[in-house]
Design a protein around this motif. Structure first.
Motif, PDB file in Angstrom:
ATOM      1  N   ARG A 108       0.701  -1.000  -0.013  1.00  0.00           N
ATOM      2  CA  ARG A 108       0.151   0.031   0.009  1.00  0.00           C
ATOM      3  C   ARG A 108       0.966   1.348  -0.106  1.00  0.00           C
ATOM      4  NH1 ARG A 108      -3.111  -2.542   4.338  1.00  0.00           N
ATOM      5  NH2 ARG A 108      -5.027  -3.604   3.444  1.00  0.00           N
ATOM      6  N   LYS A 109       1.858   1.307   0.917  1.00  0.00           N
ATOM      7  CA  LYS A 109       2.971   2.440   0.788  1.00  0.00           C
ATOM      8  C   LYS A 109       3.448   2.590  -0.488  1.00  0.00           C
ATOM      9  CE  LYS A 109       3.369   2.243   5.906  1.00  0.00           C
ATOM     10  NZ  LYS A 109       4.498   2.107   6.903  1.00  0.00           N
ATOM     11  N   LEU A 110       3.814   1.469  -1.119  1.00  0.00           N
ATOM     12  CA  LEU A 110       4.776   1.710  -2.378  1.00  0.00           C
ATOM     13  C   LEU A 110       3.646   2.310  -3.361  1.00  0.00           C
ATOM     14  CD1 LEU A 110       7.332   0.761  -3.792  1.00  0.00           C
ATOM     15  CD2 LEU A 110       6.243  -1.350  -4.213  1.00  0.00           C
ATOM     16  N   ARG A 111       2.406   1.836  -3.200  1.00  0.00           N
ATOM     17  CA  ARG A 111       1.619   2.293  -4.562  1.00  0.00           C
ATOM     18  C   ARG A 111       1.238   3.865  -4.229  1.00  0.00           C
ATOM     19  NH1 ARG A 111      -3.705  -0.933  -5.001  1.00  0.00           N
ATOM     20  NH2 ARG A 111      -3.861   0.217  -6.943  1.00  0.00           N
ATOM     21  N   ARG A 112       1.308   4.247  -2.806  1.00  0.00           N
ATOM     22  CA  ARG A 112       0.898   5.641  -2.417  1.00  0.00           C
ATOM     23  C   ARG A 112       2.160   6.522  -2.964  1.00  0.00           C
ATOM     24  NH1 ARG A 112      -2.245   3.438   1.867  1.00  0.00           N
ATOM     25  NH2 ARG A 112      -0.365   4.030   3.130  1.00  0.00           N
ATOM     26  N   GLY A 113       3.244   5.947  -3.109  1.00  0.00           N
ATOM     27  CA  GLY A 113       4.633   6.659  -3.373  1.00  0.00           C
ATOM     28  C   GLY A 113       5.039   7.070  -2.016  1.00  0.00           C
ATOM     29  N   GLU A 114       5.122   6.459  -0.870  1.00  0.00           N
ATOM     30  CA  GLU A 114       5.722   6.875   0.128  1.00  0.00           C
ATOM     31  C   GLU A 114       7.142   6.436   0.624  1.00  0.00           C
ATOM     32  OE1 GLU A 114       3.260   5.730   3.894  1.00  0.00           O
ATOM     33  OE2 GLU A 114       1.460   6.239   2.713  1.00  0.00           O
ATOM     34  N   TRP A 115       7.566   5.691  -0.296  1.00  0.00           N
ATOM     35  CA  TRP A 115       9.083   5.448  -0.565  1.00  0.00           C
ATOM     36  C   TRP A 115       9.782   6.364  -1.254  1.00  0.00           C
ATOM     37  CZ3 TRP A 115      11.832   1.668   2.345  1.00  0.00           C
ATOM     38  CH2 TRP A 115      10.953   0.814   2.923  1.00  0.00           C
ATOM     39  N   VAL A 116      10.887   6.754  -0.746  1.00  0.00           N
ATOM     40  CA  VAL A 116      11.711   7.843  -1.778  1.00  0.00           C
ATOM     41  C   VAL A 116      12.314   6.981  -2.772  1.00  0.00           C
ATOM     42  CG1 VAL A 116      13.670   9.405  -1.653  1.00  0.00           C
ATOM     43  CG2 VAL A 116      12.037   9.140   0.306  1.00  0.00           C
ATOM     44  N   LEU A 182      11.295  -7.321  -3.027  1.00  0.00           N
ATOM     45  CA  LEU A 182      10.075  -7.579  -1.995  1.00  0.00           C
ATOM     46  C   LEU A 182       8.709  -7.275  -2.455  1.00  0.00           C
ATOM     47  CD1 LEU A 182      11.964  -6.115   1.152  1.00  0.00           C
ATOM     48  CD2 LEU A 182      11.961  -8.357   0.318  1.00  0.00           C
ATOM     49  N   ALA A 183       8.667  -6.150  -3.430  1.00  0.00           N
ATOM     50  CA  ALA A 183       7.451  -5.782  -3.850  1.00  0.00           C
ATOM     51  C   ALA A 183       7.486  -4.937  -5.116  1.00  0.00           C
ATOM     52  CB  ALA A 183       6.689  -5.087  -2.853  1.00  0.00           C
ATOM     53  N   PHE A 184       6.641  -4.954  -5.882  1.00  0.00           N
ATOM     54  CA  PHE A 184       6.553  -3.919  -6.874  1.00  0.00           C
ATOM     55  C   PHE A 184       5.177  -3.281  -7.406  1.00  0.00           C
ATOM     56  CE2 PHE A 184       7.345  -7.889  -9.547  1.00  0.00           C
ATOM     57  CZ  PHE A 184       6.152  -7.821 -10.228  1.00  0.00           C
ATOM     58  N   SER A 185       4.906  -2.269  -7.931  1.00  0.00           N
ATOM     59  CA  SER A 185       3.719  -1.762  -8.125  1.00  0.00           C
ATOM     60  C   SER A 185       3.819  -0.723  -9.131  1.00  0.00           C
ATOM     61  CB  SER A 185       2.855  -1.031  -6.987  1.00  0.00           C
ATOM     62  OG  SER A 185       3.584   0.094  -6.661  1.00  0.00           O
ATOM     63  N   GLN A 186       2.828  -0.454 -10.075  1.00  0.00           N
ATOM     64  CA  GLN A 186       2.610   0.615 -11.027  1.00  0.00           C
ATOM     65  C   GLN A 186       2.935   1.799 -10.474  1.00  0.00           C
ATOM     66  OE1 GLN A 186      -0.335   0.387 -14.230  1.00  0.00           O
ATOM     67  NE2 GLN A 186      -0.900   2.248 -13.624  1.00  0.00           N
ATOM     68  N   ALA A 189       0.606   8.190 -11.332  1.00  0.00           N
ATOM     69  CA  ALA A 189       0.625   9.102 -12.473  1.00  0.00           C
ATOM     70  C   ALA A 189       2.164  10.040 -12.623  1.00  0.00           C
ATOM     71  CB  ALA A 189      -0.457   9.858 -12.779  1.00  0.00           C
ATOM     72  N   VAL A 190       2.412  10.755 -11.642  1.00  0.00           N
ATOM     73  CA  VAL A 190       3.404  11.756 -11.570  1.00  0.00           C
ATOM     74  C   VAL A 190       4.714  11.258 -11.598  1.00  0.00           C
ATOM     75  CG1 VAL A 190       2.073  13.464 -10.273  1.00  0.00           C
ATOM     76  CG2 VAL A 190       3.484  11.632  -9.097  1.00  0.00           C
ATOM     77  N   ASP A 191       4.784   9.763 -11.301  1.00  0.00           N
ATOM     78  CA  ASP A 191       5.969   8.955 -11.545  1.00  0.00           C
ATOM     79  C   ASP A 191       6.097   8.185 -12.741  1.00  0.00           C
ATOM     80  OD1 ASP A 191       6.909   9.930  -9.026  1.00  0.00           O
ATOM     81  OD2 ASP A 191       5.910   8.522  -7.955  1.00  0.00           O
ATOM     82  N   GLY A 192       5.320   8.272 -13.678  1.00  0.00           N
ATOM     83  CA  GLY A 192       5.365   7.435 -14.653  1.00  0.00           C
ATOM     84  C   GLY A 192       4.115   6.812 -15.286  1.00  0.00           C
ATOM     85  N   GLY A 193       3.087   6.812 -14.238  1.00  0.00           N
ATOM     86  CA  GLY A 193       1.860   5.947 -14.518  1.00  0.00           C
ATOM     87  C   GLY A 193       2.177   4.233 -14.899  1.00  0.00           C
ATOM     88  N   SER A 194       1.488   4.232 -15.971  1.00  0.00           N
ATOM     89  CA  SER A 194       1.495   2.659 -16.437  1.00  0.00           C
ATOM     90  C   SER A 194       2.632   2.293 -17.331  1.00  0.00           C
ATOM     91  CB  SER A 194       0.347   2.251 -17.348  1.00  0.00           C
ATOM     92  OG  SER A 194       0.245   3.360 -18.422  1.00  0.00           O
ATOM     93  N   GLY A 195       3.492   3.383 -17.313  1.00  0.00           N
ATOM     94  CA  GLY A 195       4.811   2.975 -18.118  1.00  0.00           C
ATOM     95  C   GLY A 195       6.064   2.815 -17.281  1.00  0.00           C
ATOM     96  N   ALA A 196       5.903   2.724 -15.929  1.00  0.00           N
ATOM     97  CA  ALA A 196       6.757   2.539 -15.134  1.00  0.00           C
ATOM     98  C   ALA A 196       6.311   1.507 -14.120  1.00  0.00           C
ATOM     99  CB  ALA A 196       7.284   3.904 -14.610  1.00  0.00           C
ATOM    100  N   LEU A 197       7.486   0.983 -12.999  1.00  0.00           N
ATOM    101  CA  LEU A 197       7.303   0.321 -11.947  1.00  0.00           C
ATOM    102  C   LEU A 197       8.096   0.888 -10.812  1.00  0.00           C
ATOM    103  CD1 LEU A 197       7.326  -3.608 -13.022  1.00  0.00           C
ATOM    104  CD2 LEU A 197       5.365  -2.170 -12.273  1.00  0.00           C
ATOM    105  N   LEU A 198       7.376   0.931  -9.663  1.00  0.00           N
ATOM    106  CA  LEU A 198       8.218   1.118  -8.347  1.00  0.00           C
ATOM    107  C   LEU A 198       8.560  -0.173  -7.729  1.00  0.00           C
ATOM    108  CD1 LEU A 198       6.195   4.094  -6.851  1.00  0.00           C
ATOM    109  CD2 LEU A 198       8.213   4.180  -8.350  1.00  0.00           C
ATOM    110  N   VAL A 199       9.881  -0.400  -7.410  1.00  0.00           N
ATOM    111  CA  VAL A 199      10.274  -1.644  -6.878  1.00  0.00           C
ATOM    112  C   VAL A 199      10.961  -1.279  -5.610  1.00  0.00           C
ATOM    113  CG1 VAL A 199      11.885  -3.606  -7.572  1.00  0.00           C
ATOM    114  CG2 VAL A 199      10.900  -2.358  -9.468  1.00  0.00           C
ATOM    115  N   LEU A 200      10.503  -2.492  -4.678  1.00  0.00           N
ATOM    116  CA  LEU A 200      11.067  -2.293  -3.186  1.00  0.00           C
ATOM    117  C   LEU A 200      12.128  -3.399  -3.230  1.00  0.00           C
ATOM    118  CD1 LEU A 200      10.752  -0.784  -0.681  1.00  0.00           C
ATOM    119  CD2 LEU A 200       9.078  -2.583   0.115  1.00  0.00           C
ATOM    120  N   LEU A 201      13.345  -3.117  -2.639  1.00  0.00           N
ATOM    121  CA  LEU A 201      14.226  -4.054  -2.633  1.00  0.00           C
ATOM    122  C   LEU A 201      14.630  -4.245  -1.143  1.00  0.00           C
ATOM    123  CD1 LEU A 201      16.548  -2.751  -5.269  1.00  0.00           C
ATOM    124  CD2 LEU A 201      14.983  -4.485  -5.651  1.00  0.00           C
ATOM    125  N   LYS A 202      15.129  -5.243  -0.991  1.00  0.00           N
ATOM    126  CA  LYS A 202      15.701  -5.742   0.468  1.00  0.00           C
ATOM    127  C   LYS A 202      17.136  -4.813   0.640  1.00  0.00           C
ATOM    128  CE  LYS A 202      14.903 -10.572   0.626  1.00  0.00           C
ATOM    129  NZ  LYS A 202      15.420 -11.948   0.748  1.00  0.00           N
TER     130      LYS A 202
END
Length: 207
Positions: A108-116, A182-186, A189-202
């Motif tokens: 949830r936090k990853l989708r909301r963009g709470e990670w830098v 650990l996780a990834f999500s689309q 919109a301000v970070d690229g929307g459906s053209g990019a993924l946010l990836v959380l790593l260990k």
């Protein structure tokens, strides 16, 4: 006896001649150096207080053995297959993934963009093999630098043959095979929307 007197007279005369001769002038003293002139000018100046030079801490060596890094970099692309049991995913669906054992709130936090976002990889213009190698190297470098959240831009497929996001569908397969993911999500919109993924790593300390 007369010879002795004559010799004494000659010696006396020679000494008188030498005494009357002008003495050579003494050599002039050497010219003062620039440093000596400067010190003479500032001899009455009170020096300013100067803090001791800051001693920078030593640079700690990387916890990753160099040979291990080279071996892992060489193996990673080959270990990332293009096929995975969820290829039935439609190209327009949002990509979401949470590794087993992770809290749902993490996603949830990853989708909301709470990670830098600490790093970014753009796959535009790369074919499948080039993109796979780029992703493998990017993940390895991010892990070594202890970057926890990164963005991978895969594009929307507008320039592909069938206008389908080919790399988007392959990228999800590659990422779920990496233990450090650990996780990834689309992206938002301000970070690229459906053209990019946010990836959380260990973190590098995590096994």
């Amino acid at each position: 006896m007369s010879d002795l007197k004559n010799n004494l007279k000659q010696i006396k005369k020679r000494l008188q001649t030498q005494a009357a001769a002008p003495k050579p002038a003494p050599a002039p003293p050497p010219a003062p150096t620039d440093h000596e002139l400067f010190m003479a000018e500032v001899r009455d100046v009170t020096p300013l207080y100067r803090k001791p030079d800051y001693q920078h801490p030593p640079e700690w060596p990387s916890p990753w053995p160099r040979q291990r890094m080279k071996d892992e970099a060489a193996v990673m692309p080959d270990a990332m297959t293009d096929f995975w049991p969820w290829d039935e995913l439609e190209s327009g669906e949002e990509l979401l993934y949470l590794r087993a054992g992770q809290k749902l709130d993490t996603l949830r936090k990853l989708r909301r963009g709470e990670w830098v976002i600490q790093g970014e990889l753009d796959l535009h213009g790369l074919n499948t093999d080039e993109a796979r190698t780029a992703v493998a190297g990017f993940l390895l470098q991010a892990r070594q630098n202890n970057k926890r959240c990164v963005r991978i831009i895969h594009g929307k497929g507008l320039g592909s043959k069938n206008r389908e996001p080919v790399l988007k569908l392959k990228l999800k397969n590659w990422l779920v095979q990496r233990n450090e993911v650990l996780a990834f999500s689309q992206a938002r919109a301000v970070d690229g929307g459906s053209g990019a993924l946010l990836v959380l790593l260990k973190g590098w300390r995590e096994k």
